[in-house]
Design a protein around this motif. Structure first.
Motif, PDB file in Angstrom:
ATOM      1  N   GLU A 412     -18.587 -40.481 -34.491  1.00  0.00           N
ATOM      2  CA  GLU A 412     -17.992 -41.079 -35.767  1.00  0.00           C
ATOM      3  C   GLU A 412     -19.025 -40.482 -37.008  1.00  0.00           C
ATOM      4  OE1 GLU A 412     -17.911 -45.473 -34.603  1.00  0.00           O
ATOM      5  OE2 GLU A 412     -19.556 -44.707 -33.470  1.00  0.00           O
ATOM      6  N   VAL A 413     -19.975 -39.644 -36.590  1.00  0.00           N
ATOM      7  CA  VAL A 413     -20.516 -38.975 -37.789  1.00  0.00           C
ATOM      8  C   VAL A 413     -20.283 -37.440 -37.565  1.00  0.00           C
ATOM      9  CG1 VAL A 413     -22.235 -40.800 -38.258  1.00  0.00           C
ATOM     10  CG2 VAL A 413     -22.722 -38.860 -36.384  1.00  0.00           C
ATOM     11  N   PRO A 414     -20.468 -36.864 -38.734  1.00  0.00           N
ATOM     12  CA  PRO A 414     -20.233 -35.269 -38.714  1.00  0.00           C
ATOM     13  C   PRO A 414     -21.119 -34.828 -37.863  1.00  0.00           C
ATOM     14  CG  PRO A 414     -19.686 -36.173 -40.957  1.00  0.00           C
ATOM     15  CD  PRO A 414     -20.390 -37.273 -40.330  1.00  0.00           C
ATOM     16  N   CYS A 427     -22.976 -35.605 -21.588  1.00  0.00           N
ATOM     17  CA  CYS A 427     -22.092 -36.731 -21.063  1.00  0.00           C
ATOM     18  C   CYS A 427     -20.683 -36.444 -20.761  1.00  0.00           C
ATOM     19  CB  CYS A 427     -22.119 -37.488 -22.393  1.00  0.00           C
ATOM     20  SG  CYS A 427     -21.066 -36.621 -23.759  1.00  0.00           S
ATOM     21  N   ASP A 428     -19.785 -37.411 -20.471  1.00  0.00           N
ATOM     22  CA  ASP A 428     -18.691 -37.054 -19.448  1.00  0.00           C
ATOM     23  C   ASP A 428     -17.584 -36.964 -20.262  1.00  0.00           C
ATOM     24  OD1 ASP A 428     -20.219 -36.885 -16.980  1.00  0.00           O
ATOM     25  OD2 ASP A 428     -20.352 -39.088 -17.121  1.00  0.00           O
ATOM     26  N   PHE A 429     -17.411 -37.887 -21.674  1.00  0.00           N
ATOM     27  CA  PHE A 429     -16.362 -37.824 -22.295  1.00  0.00           C
ATOM     28  C   PHE A 429     -16.681 -38.144 -23.863  1.00  0.00           C
ATOM     29  CE2 PHE A 429     -17.109 -42.104 -20.869  1.00  0.00           C
ATOM     30  CZ  PHE A 429     -16.484 -43.058 -21.988  1.00  0.00           C
ATOM     31  N   PHE A 430     -15.496 -37.835 -24.612  1.00  0.00           N
ATOM     32  CA  PHE A 430     -15.793 -38.375 -26.279  1.00  0.00           C
ATOM     33  C   PHE A 430     -14.962 -39.165 -26.437  1.00  0.00           C
ATOM     34  CE2 PHE A 430     -17.552 -33.727 -26.944  1.00  0.00           C
ATOM     35  CZ  PHE A 430     -18.865 -34.131 -26.530  1.00  0.00           C
ATOM     36  N   SER A 431     -14.900 -40.214 -27.492  1.00  0.00           N
ATOM     37  CA  SER A 431     -14.034 -40.922 -27.996  1.00  0.00           C
ATOM     38  C   SER A 431     -14.214 -41.036 -29.745  1.00  0.00           C
ATOM     39  CB  SER A 431     -14.001 -42.283 -27.693  1.00  0.00           C
ATOM     40  OG  SER A 431     -13.193 -43.188 -28.357  1.00  0.00           O
ATOM     41  N   LEU A 432     -13.107 -40.208 -30.243  1.00  0.00           N
ATOM     42  CA  LEU A 432     -13.151 -40.153 -31.944  1.00  0.00           C
ATOM     43  C   LEU A 432     -13.036 -41.418 -32.526  1.00  0.00           C
ATOM     44  CD1 LEU A 432     -11.352 -36.975 -31.663  1.00  0.00           C
ATOM     45  CD2 LEU A 432     -13.540 -36.885 -32.955  1.00  0.00           C
ATOM     46  N   GLY A 433     -13.957 -41.989 -33.275  1.00  0.00           N
ATOM     47  CA  GLY A 433     -13.661 -43.125 -34.288  1.00  0.00           C
ATOM     48  C   GLY A 433     -13.112 -42.600 -35.595  1.00  0.00           C
ATOM     49  N   THR A 434     -11.863 -42.393 -35.905  1.00  0.00           N
ATOM     50  CA  THR A 434     -11.643 -41.626 -37.153  1.00  0.00           C
ATOM     51  C   THR A 434     -11.831 -42.435 -38.487  1.00  0.00           C
ATOM     52  OG1 THR A 434      -9.358 -42.619 -36.718  1.00  0.00           O
ATOM     53  CG2 THR A 434      -9.647 -40.346 -35.948  1.00  0.00           C
ATOM     54  N   ASN A 435     -12.153 -43.732 -38.237  1.00  0.00           N
ATOM     55  CA  ASN A 435     -12.050 -44.650 -39.356  1.00  0.00           C
ATOM     56  C   ASN A 435     -13.634 -44.150 -40.158  1.00  0.00           C
ATOM     57  OD1 ASN A 435      -9.685 -45.570 -39.204  1.00  0.00           O
ATOM     58  ND2 ASN A 435     -10.391 -47.602 -37.986  1.00  0.00           N
ATOM     59  N   ASP A 436     -14.444 -44.474 -39.031  1.00  0.00           N
ATOM     60  CA  ASP A 436     -15.957 -44.043 -39.501  1.00  0.00           C
ATOM     61  C   ASP A 436     -16.037 -42.724 -39.817  1.00  0.00           C
ATOM     62  OD1 ASP A 436     -17.439 -46.488 -39.901  1.00  0.00           O
ATOM     63  OD2 ASP A 436     -17.733 -46.817 -37.795  1.00  0.00           O
ATOM     64  N   TYR A 440     -18.049 -41.386 -43.108  1.00  0.00           N
ATOM     65  CA  TYR A 440     -19.297 -40.532 -43.361  1.00  0.00           C
ATOM     66  C   TYR A 440     -18.840 -38.983 -43.609  1.00  0.00           C
ATOM     67  CZ  TYR A 440     -21.201 -44.483 -41.002  1.00  0.00           C
ATOM     68  OH  TYR A 440     -21.708 -45.845 -40.736  1.00  0.00           O
ATOM     69  N   THR A 441     -17.647 -38.850 -43.625  1.00  0.00           N
ATOM     70  CA  THR A 441     -17.423 -37.289 -43.982  1.00  0.00           C
ATOM     71  C   THR A 441     -17.171 -37.266 -45.480  1.00  0.00           C
ATOM     72  OG1 THR A 441     -16.253 -36.871 -41.801  1.00  0.00           O
ATOM     73  CG2 THR A 441     -15.817 -35.445 -43.794  1.00  0.00           C
ATOM     74  N   PHE A 442     -16.473 -38.277 -46.056  1.00  0.00           N
ATOM     75  CA  PHE A 442     -16.110 -38.233 -47.468  1.00  0.00           C
ATOM     76  C   PHE A 442     -17.285 -39.015 -48.445  1.00  0.00           C
ATOM     77  CE2 PHE A 442     -12.429 -36.782 -45.393  1.00  0.00           C
ATOM     78  CZ  PHE A 442     -11.887 -35.525 -45.936  1.00  0.00           C
ATOM     79  N   ALA A 443     -18.207 -39.560 -47.614  1.00  0.00           N
ATOM     80  CA  ALA A 443     -19.096 -40.452 -48.470  1.00  0.00           C
ATOM     81  C   ALA A 443     -18.240 -41.393 -49.115  1.00  0.00           C
ATOM     82  CB  ALA A 443     -19.996 -39.510 -49.346  1.00  0.00           C
ATOM     83  N   ALA A 444     -17.237 -42.101 -48.581  1.00  0.00           N
ATOM     84  CA  ALA A 444     -16.394 -42.810 -49.304  1.00  0.00           C
ATOM     85  C   ALA A 444     -16.468 -44.251 -48.279  1.00  0.00           C
ATOM     86  CB  ALA A 444     -15.044 -42.197 -49.135  1.00  0.00           C
ATOM     87  N   ASP A 445     -16.705 -45.390 -48.945  1.00  0.00           N
ATOM     88  CA  ASP A 445     -16.609 -46.634 -48.329  1.00  0.00           C
ATOM     89  C   ASP A 445     -14.947 -46.895 -47.735  1.00  0.00           C
ATOM     90  OD1 ASP A 445     -16.353 -49.451 -47.604  1.00  0.00           O
ATOM     91  OD2 ASP A 445     -17.498 -50.107 -49.122  1.00  0.00           O
ATOM     92  N   ARG A 446     -14.975 -47.121 -46.584  1.00  0.00           N
ATOM     93  CA  ARG A 446     -13.582 -47.378 -45.910  1.00  0.00           C
ATOM     94  C   ARG A 446     -12.755 -48.352 -46.252  1.00  0.00           C
ATOM     95  NH1 ARG A 446     -15.157 -48.721 -39.644  1.00  0.00           N
ATOM     96  NH2 ARG A 446     -12.912 -49.618 -39.646  1.00  0.00           N
ATOM     97  N   THR A 447     -13.481 -49.223 -47.029  1.00  0.00           N
ATOM     98  CA  THR A 447     -12.346 -50.415 -47.482  1.00  0.00           C
ATOM     99  C   THR A 447     -12.159 -50.112 -48.966  1.00  0.00           C
ATOM    100  OG1 THR A 447     -14.514 -51.937 -47.860  1.00  0.00           O
ATOM    101  CG2 THR A 447     -13.717 -51.960 -45.784  1.00  0.00           C
ATOM    102  N   LEU A 448     -12.667 -49.372 -49.426  1.00  0.00           N
ATOM    103  CA  LEU A 448     -12.415 -49.231 -51.141  1.00  0.00           C
ATOM    104  C   LEU A 448     -11.118 -48.563 -51.630  1.00  0.00           C
ATOM    105  CD1 LEU A 448     -14.006 -49.939 -53.631  1.00  0.00           C
ATOM    106  CD2 LEU A 448     -14.984 -47.806 -53.650  1.00  0.00           C
ATOM    107  N   GLY A 449     -10.252 -49.308 -51.808  1.00  0.00           N
ATOM    108  CA  GLY A 449      -8.918 -49.067 -52.273  1.00  0.00           C
ATOM    109  C   GLY A 449      -8.975 -47.830 -53.242  1.00  0.00           C
ATOM    110  N   ALA A 450      -9.757 -47.659 -54.021  1.00  0.00           N
ATOM    111  CA  ALA A 450      -9.532 -46.643 -55.093  1.00  0.00           C
ATOM    112  C   ALA A 450      -9.971 -45.233 -54.471  1.00  0.00           C
ATOM    113  CB  ALA A 450     -10.688 -47.013 -56.198  1.00  0.00           C
TER     114      ALA A 450
END
Length: 553
Positions: A412-414, A427-436, A440-450
């Motif tokens: 979930e983090v870069p 570890c045995d597997f990964f799961s990508l949480g694309t929302n978070d 964190y990749t774009f330093a952009a609040d995921r709920t901010l419409g702008a």
């Protein structure tokens, strides 16, 4: 506005055309007035809040799935004693009930906006609670869904959960909102209902009652005053889409037989029956937070084990990926979260809470192991918010110490994506949480419409991070899934498979479209689509290039 194509964020598949019916505006706040009897005014304030709570609880009882969950959460917000006490305190200082309620709700709203993340997205819910409470004081009718006497496209500035949760898909053809983002309640419930929906569509504010529109959920557009030919073409495409989906079932596979596990997300007890009945290969994300929320202390091992056992029994013989407690940030808990964090989204959240209170994780792992011991479910356990190989190694060691065989981590983090090769060693597997990961990749609040453009899962920079993690997983023979919003977009699902993703987890209603898209393409075609997306300049370019290539075929 005739003939214009309005753009927003598509959050529901398919398309629909029909006349607009707009939500009515809430009652205006009356002018301030002197308070002759503060005790009676305070009693009226408490009664208004109690009536709103009772109404929402009753609606929750009539709803199901995600709608019931959302309405129950709103009812609890209305019942918050701190809210009532704050409003009553203002009344005792001479403020009339309507203005006291407004000030109290606005104070809570400001706190949510300051917290950011999921909290900021819930600020709109408080606006609805405020309007309902203020309307209750003088006995005014609370705004509700329009009833023009025929099927319609519902257009609103934003939709309150209390209204959205009880929509009748037989009457509401599609949803369009001026505000809102891809994780808003409107988006969540539109997907659950299978309605075409476009949110964050600012130009929709100028649409008028009765105006004909064509809503295309897949590409996030609203065509104002469409031609008869456009409507007919869209209707025929929608008919073919439904016909195609009805005939495709079973395991996730590309047309040349490459396996891609199709799984469901699960986040509350009342979702279990519907999730278990879905045509899915298991659970790709079992959110365990529902056991911990709205309580003063953590649930004990027995209570947790019983809840987990119910899920494992419902998915006997299938995979269940359990995410350990993801507290902090948008889900603060009094027993796990520091009250003084200035930026909780970047604070002690996810696995980091185990450093503060190791027993929280130990009890949860013991409960998962106890529930899994007598089950035929294939239980996997993963930790959220992992950044370092050391964290992954320590977590995996603790999981295996409880006799659980599959230990994985969320990416979930870069930092986790960039060092996935080291994480894959322990570890045995990964799961990508694309929302978070996008946040964190774009330093952009995921709920901010702008900032919706930056948070678009089609962003090539995000896809490049996903590709990096997938390559590391493949090198070590580790499965890697996606359980964020990206997994529910059929076109993007093809890109993800081309990048190396081995499983996709989404809401049950999204799986038929994804399954059909996979069955229509070879793995080599998915590789080609992934390359198109990676080399695009931006999210819009990536999506349009991929969809154009799919359309050519």
């Amino acid at each position: 506005m005739s003939g214009l194509l309005l753009h927003g964020i598509g959050v529901g598949g398919g398309s629909a055309a029909g006349p607009v019916a707009r939500m009515s505006a809430p009652p205006a706040l009356p002018a301030p007035r002197p308070v002759a009897d503060p005790a009676a005014e305070a009693a009226a304030v408490r009664a208004a809040l109690a009536e709103v709570e009772a109404d929402l609880a009753e609606r929750a009882g009539r709803a199901s799935g995600a709608g019931a969950e959302v309405l129950s959460a709103q009812a609890m917000m209305a019942a918050d004693p701190a809210l009532a006490d704050q409003a009553v305190g203002l009344v005792e200082q001479g403020t009339d009930g309507a203005h006291a309620l407004t000030a109290a709700f606005d104070g809570f709203r400001d706190a949510l906006l300051a917290a950011g993340g999921y909290f900021a997205e819930r600020a709109a819910d408080l606006d609805d609670l405020r309007d309902r409470s203020v309307a209750r004081l003088p006995g005014l009718p609370v705004p509700g869904l329009p009833d023009p006497g025929h099927p319609y496209v519902l257009v609103a500035d934003d939709l309150a959960p209390a209204d959205t949760a009880l929509l009748d898909p037989a009457r509401v053809l599609a949803l369009v909102t001026v505000r809102g983002g891809p994780t808003s309640h409107t988006a969540i419930l539109a997907k659950a209902l299978g309605l075409p929906a476009v949110v964050g569509c600012a130009p929709a504010a100028d649409l008028t009652d009765g105006q004909q529109v064509l809503v295309r959920g897949a590409d996030g557009t609203v065509e104002a005053d469409p031609t008869a030919e456009s409507v007919a073409l869209a209707a025929e495409a929608e008919r073919r889409r439904r016909e195609r989906l009805a005939g495709i079932h079973g395991l996730g596979r590309t047309s040349d037989g490459h396996p891609v596990a199709l799984l469901v997300n699960l986040g509350a007890a009342h979702e279990l029956a519907g999730a278990a009945a879905a045509d899915a290969e298991g659970v790709g994300l079992f959110r365990t937070e529902f056991l911990y929320l709205d309580r003063a202390e953590a649930p004990g091992q027995d209570e947790q084990a019983a809840a987990y056992r119910a899920v494992f029994d419902a998915f006997a013989g299938r995979r269940v990926v359990v995410r350990t407690l993801d507290a902090g940030a948008d889900k603060p808990l009094p027993f796990a979260t520091a009250a003084d964090e200035e930026n909780p989204a970047l604070g002690i959240r996810g696995l980091r809470t185990a450093a503060r209170d190791p027993q929280l994780l130990e009890t949860q792992l013991a409960a998962i192991a106890e529930a899994a011991a007598g089950s035929t479910a294939d239980v996997w356990v993963m930790a959220p918010m992992v950044s370092l190989p050391r964290e992954a190694a320590e977590f995996a060691q603790r999981v295996r110490a409880h006799g659980l065989r599959q230990a994985g981590v969320m990416i979930e983090v870069p930092a986790a994506a960039l060092r996935a090769d080291r994480l894959a060693e322990v570890c045995d597997f990964f799961s990508l949480g694309t929302n978070d990961l996008a946040q964190y990749t774009f330093a952009a609040d995921r709920t901010l419409g702008a900032l919706a453009e930056l948070l678009d899962p089609w962003q090539p920079a995000l896809l490049e991070l996903i590709a990096t993690a997938c390559h590391s997983a493949a090198d070590r023979g580790r499965p890697i899934g996606v359980c964020g919003e990206a997994a529910s977009d059929p076109a993007l699902a093809l890109v993800l498979v081309g990048l190396g993703v081995t499983s996709l987890s989404a809401a049950p209603g999204a799986l038929p479209e994804v399954r059909a898209a996979l069955r229509a393409h070879t793995l080599a075609e998915c590789w080609e689509l992934a390359e198109l997306a990676l080399f695009a300049d931006d999210a819009a370019g990536a999506a349009s290039a991929v969809r154009a290539r799919i359309g050519e075929r």
